[in-house]
Design an enzyme around this catalytic site. Sequence first.
Site, PDB file in Angstrom:
ATOM      1  N   LYS A  59       0.857  -1.187   0.000  1.00  0.00           N
ATOM      2  CA  LYS A  59       0.000   0.000   0.000  1.00  0.00           C
ATOM      3  C   LYS A  59       0.888   1.230   0.000  1.00  0.00           C
ATOM      4  O   LYS A  59       1.722   1.411   0.895  1.00  0.00           O
ATOM      5  CB  LYS A  59      -0.911  -0.020   1.227  1.00  0.00           C
ATOM      6  CG  LYS A  59      -1.777   1.222   1.344  1.00  0.00           C
ATOM      7  CD  LYS A  59      -2.820   1.067   2.426  1.00  0.00           C
ATOM      8  CE  LYS A  59      -3.606   2.347   2.602  1.00  0.00           C
ATOM      9  NZ  LYS A  59      -4.655   2.212   3.620  1.00  0.00           N
ATOM     10  N   LYS A  97      -2.203  -1.511  -3.857  1.00  0.00           N
ATOM     11  CA  LYS A  97      -3.056  -0.325  -3.783  1.00  0.00           C
ATOM     12  C   LYS A  97      -2.218   0.937  -3.815  1.00  0.00           C
ATOM     13  O   LYS A  97      -1.231   1.011  -3.082  1.00  0.00           O
ATOM     14  CB  LYS A  97      -3.829  -0.406  -2.467  1.00  0.00           C
ATOM     15  CG  LYS A  97      -4.682   0.778  -2.163  1.00  0.00           C
ATOM     16  CD  LYS A  97      -5.341   0.589  -0.836  1.00  0.00           C
ATOM     17  CE  LYS A  97      -6.089   1.857  -0.536  1.00  0.00           C
ATOM     18  NZ  LYS A  97      -6.316   2.036   0.860  1.00  0.00           N
ATOM     19  N   GLU A 111       7.375  -6.502   1.307  1.00  0.00           N
ATOM     20  CA  GLU A 111       6.150  -6.323   2.100  1.00  0.00           C
ATOM     21  C   GLU A 111       5.222  -7.526   1.919  1.00  0.00           C
ATOM     22  O   GLU A 111       4.662  -8.054   2.881  1.00  0.00           O
ATOM     23  CB  GLU A 111       5.401  -5.047   1.664  1.00  0.00           C
ATOM     24  CG  GLU A 111       5.968  -3.759   2.209  1.00  0.00           C
ATOM     25  CD  GLU A 111       5.558  -3.515   3.668  1.00  0.00           C
ATOM     26  OE1 GLU A 111       4.892  -4.374   4.269  1.00  0.00           O
ATOM     27  OE2 GLU A 111       5.937  -2.466   4.212  1.00  0.00           O
ATOM     28  N   LYS A 163       0.958  10.217   5.314  1.00  0.00           N
ATOM     29  CA  LYS A 163       1.134   8.860   5.848  1.00  0.00           C
ATOM     30  C   LYS A 163       2.433   8.225   5.367  1.00  0.00           C
ATOM     31  O   LYS A 163       2.561   7.006   5.337  1.00  0.00           O
ATOM     32  CB  LYS A 163      -0.087   8.004   5.470  1.00  0.00           C
ATOM     33  CG  LYS A 163      -1.404   8.573   6.006  1.00  0.00           C
ATOM     34  CD  LYS A 163      -2.570   7.603   5.885  1.00  0.00           C
ATOM     35  CE  LYS A 163      -3.843   8.198   6.489  1.00  0.00           C
ATOM     36  NZ  LYS A 163      -4.993   7.262   6.429  1.00  0.00           N
ATOM     37  N   SER A 199     -10.326   5.296  -4.763  1.00  0.00           N
ATOM     38  CA  SER A 199     -11.299   6.375  -4.922  1.00  0.00           C
ATOM     39  C   SER A 199     -10.873   7.405  -5.964  1.00  0.00           C
ATOM     40  O   SER A 199     -11.678   7.810  -6.809  1.00  0.00           O
ATOM     41  CB  SER A 199     -11.527   7.048  -3.571  1.00  0.00           C
ATOM     42  OG  SER A 199     -10.294   7.486  -3.009  1.00  0.00           O
ATOM     43  N   TYR A 201     -15.305   0.818  -6.746  1.00  0.00           N
ATOM     44  CA  TYR A 201     -16.582   1.472  -6.455  1.00  0.00           C
ATOM     45  C   TYR A 201     -17.546   1.322  -7.626  1.00  0.00           C
ATOM     46  O   TYR A 201     -18.734   1.570  -7.481  1.00  0.00           O
ATOM     47  CB  TYR A 201     -16.335   2.952  -6.121  1.00  0.00           C
ATOM     48  CG  TYR A 201     -15.403   3.092  -4.948  1.00  0.00           C
ATOM     49  CD1 TYR A 201     -15.873   2.968  -3.652  1.00  0.00           C
ATOM     50  CD2 TYR A 201     -14.026   3.258  -5.132  1.00  0.00           C
ATOM     51  CE1 TYR A 201     -15.006   3.025  -2.563  1.00  0.00           C
ATOM     52  CE2 TYR A 201     -13.147   3.327  -4.056  1.00  0.00           C
ATOM     53  CZ  TYR A 201     -13.650   3.199  -2.776  1.00  0.00           C
ATOM     54  OH  TYR A 201     -12.794   3.239  -1.706  1.00  0.00           O
ATOM     55  N   ARG A 240     -10.962   9.615   1.746  1.00  0.00           N
ATOM     56  CA  ARG A 240     -10.864  10.309   3.041  1.00  0.00           C
ATOM     57  C   ARG A 240     -12.008  11.296   3.206  1.00  0.00           C
ATOM     58  O   ARG A 240     -12.461  11.545   4.321  1.00  0.00           O
ATOM     59  CB  ARG A 240      -9.494  10.990   3.164  1.00  0.00           C
ATOM     60  CG  ARG A 240      -8.368   9.965   3.235  1.00  0.00           C
ATOM     61  CD  ARG A 240      -6.982  10.598   3.271  1.00  0.00           C
ATOM     62  NE  ARG A 240      -5.951   9.582   3.155  1.00  0.00           N
ATOM     63  CZ  ARG A 240      -4.680   9.816   2.813  1.00  0.00           C
ATOM     64  NH1 ARG A 240      -4.299  11.061   2.560  1.00  0.00           N
ATOM     65  NH2 ARG A 240      -3.814   8.840   2.723  1.00  0.00           N
TER      66      ARG A 240
HETATM   67  C1  PBG Z   1      -7.638   3.392   5.524  1.00  0.00           C
HETATM   68  C2  PBG Z   1      -7.854   3.182   4.082  1.00  0.00           C
HETATM   69  C3  PBG Z   1      -7.651   4.107   3.063  1.00  0.00           C
HETATM   70  C4  PBG Z   1      -8.137   3.503   1.901  1.00  0.00           C
HETATM   71  C5  PBG Z   1      -8.577   2.225   2.245  1.00  0.00           C
HETATM   72  N1  PBG Z   1      -8.386   2.049   3.606  1.00  0.00           N
HETATM   73  C6  PBG Z   1      -7.149   5.504   3.091  1.00  0.00           C
HETATM   74  C7  PBG Z   1      -5.808   5.791   3.587  1.00  0.00           C
HETATM   75  O1  PBG Z   1      -4.982   4.900   3.789  1.00  0.00           O
HETATM   76  O2  PBG Z   1      -5.558   6.964   3.816  1.00  0.00           O
HETATM   77  C8  PBG Z   1      -8.193   4.146   0.548  1.00  0.00           C
HETATM   78  C9  PBG Z   1      -9.223   3.623  -0.390  1.00  0.00           C
HETATM   79  C10 PBG Z   1      -9.533   4.500  -1.545  1.00  0.00           C
HETATM   80  O3  PBG Z   1      -8.903   5.545  -1.784  1.00  0.00           O
HETATM   81  O4  PBG Z   1     -10.463   4.139  -2.274  1.00  0.00           O
HETATM   82  N2  PBG Z   1      -6.462   3.011   6.076  1.00  0.00           N
END
Ligand code: PBG
Length: 332
Positions: free
Chosen positions: A203, A257, A242, A226, A283, A322, A213
């Site tokens: 990720k 991701k 990982e 992050k 997203s 989505y 978010r």
């Molecule tokens: C939370 C999480 C996130 C997403 C999935 N779980 C956001 C982040 O890590 O800030 C993102 C999913 C998306 O953008 O569709 N830890």
Amino acid sequence: MIDSTLGAYPHSRMRRNRRSDAIRRLVAENKVSADDFIWPLFVVDGANVRIPVDSMPGVDRLSVDLIVDAAKEARDLGIPAIAIFPFTDPAKKTPDGAEALNPNNLVCSSVRAVKAAVPDMLTVCDVALDPYTTHGHDGLLDGDEILNDETVAVLVKQAIVQAEAGCDTIAPSDMMDGRVGAIRTALDDSGLDHTRILAYAAKYASVFFNPFRDAVGSVKALQGDKRTYQMDPANTDEALREVAKDINEGADMVMVKPGMPYLDIIRRVKDNFGLPTFAYHVSGEYSMIKSAGLHGWLDAEAAMMEAMVCFKRAGADGILTYAAKEIALKLK
Ligand code: PBG
């Protein structure tokens, strides 16, 4: 694979196999089906509540009763799994994200309701604190520092609470070191050995998460970024380490991701490990296509479908998107 003697056949014509829909379907190497999808949904307090997410055209936050309706729609379309993310009432957010451990929080309530109404529907629950913390980070904060082991101890409890509510697929998305092993051990020790783990293994610290978010209400809360726990988009070998770590710790399935800018990572993970590999069409990727479609700049439906087949081509066994429902409807 490529036959270098091809040049000896001057009459070879690549276009013969592209001449009609029938021949294109016959020779297609990859196909998208509803079976490939995990459909992410956002849950919010209330009954019969549907609140559009501004930055995600076509996506709404749903109250638990409407989550159940969505699960029924998913079942009828042949979508095997949903993922459930909460929009937590800001009044319930704390620095330690304690609401994550409430067995009656929105995610646990949704899982129980979905499992009662649609027992065969797979439910994927995120393990991370960001929807529940005042600072919007996935873990516990000490000054600027995200505490690793202290966070893992809380994530283990969150995973158990979700699994006890009936969640069949625990999906740690927090990127703390050692969380998969800790969660696996705790599940096994609690008699939850059938609960599987889908690790958000590779990720990346991505700006493509921003609309998510917004959807879970952490966008304004998030302090900083992050990058001390999510991966650097510049790296690929690190993704393999990982993934290897999460598999060694007991992950049943892994995820890459974001998705579209990271197809090379999906391919390397699939080739190196052969474990069920998922792509998260996140997203921001969804919203880029949707908004371009709304401007009339491209055909959003066709673009979504193209994105999906490209994920399959890259080696993904399944996709979180989505657009799962609209694509499944089109495939029907
Ligand atoms: C939370 C999480 C996130 C997403 C999935 N779980 C956001 C982040 O890590 O800030 C993102 C999913 C998306 O953008 O569709 N830890």
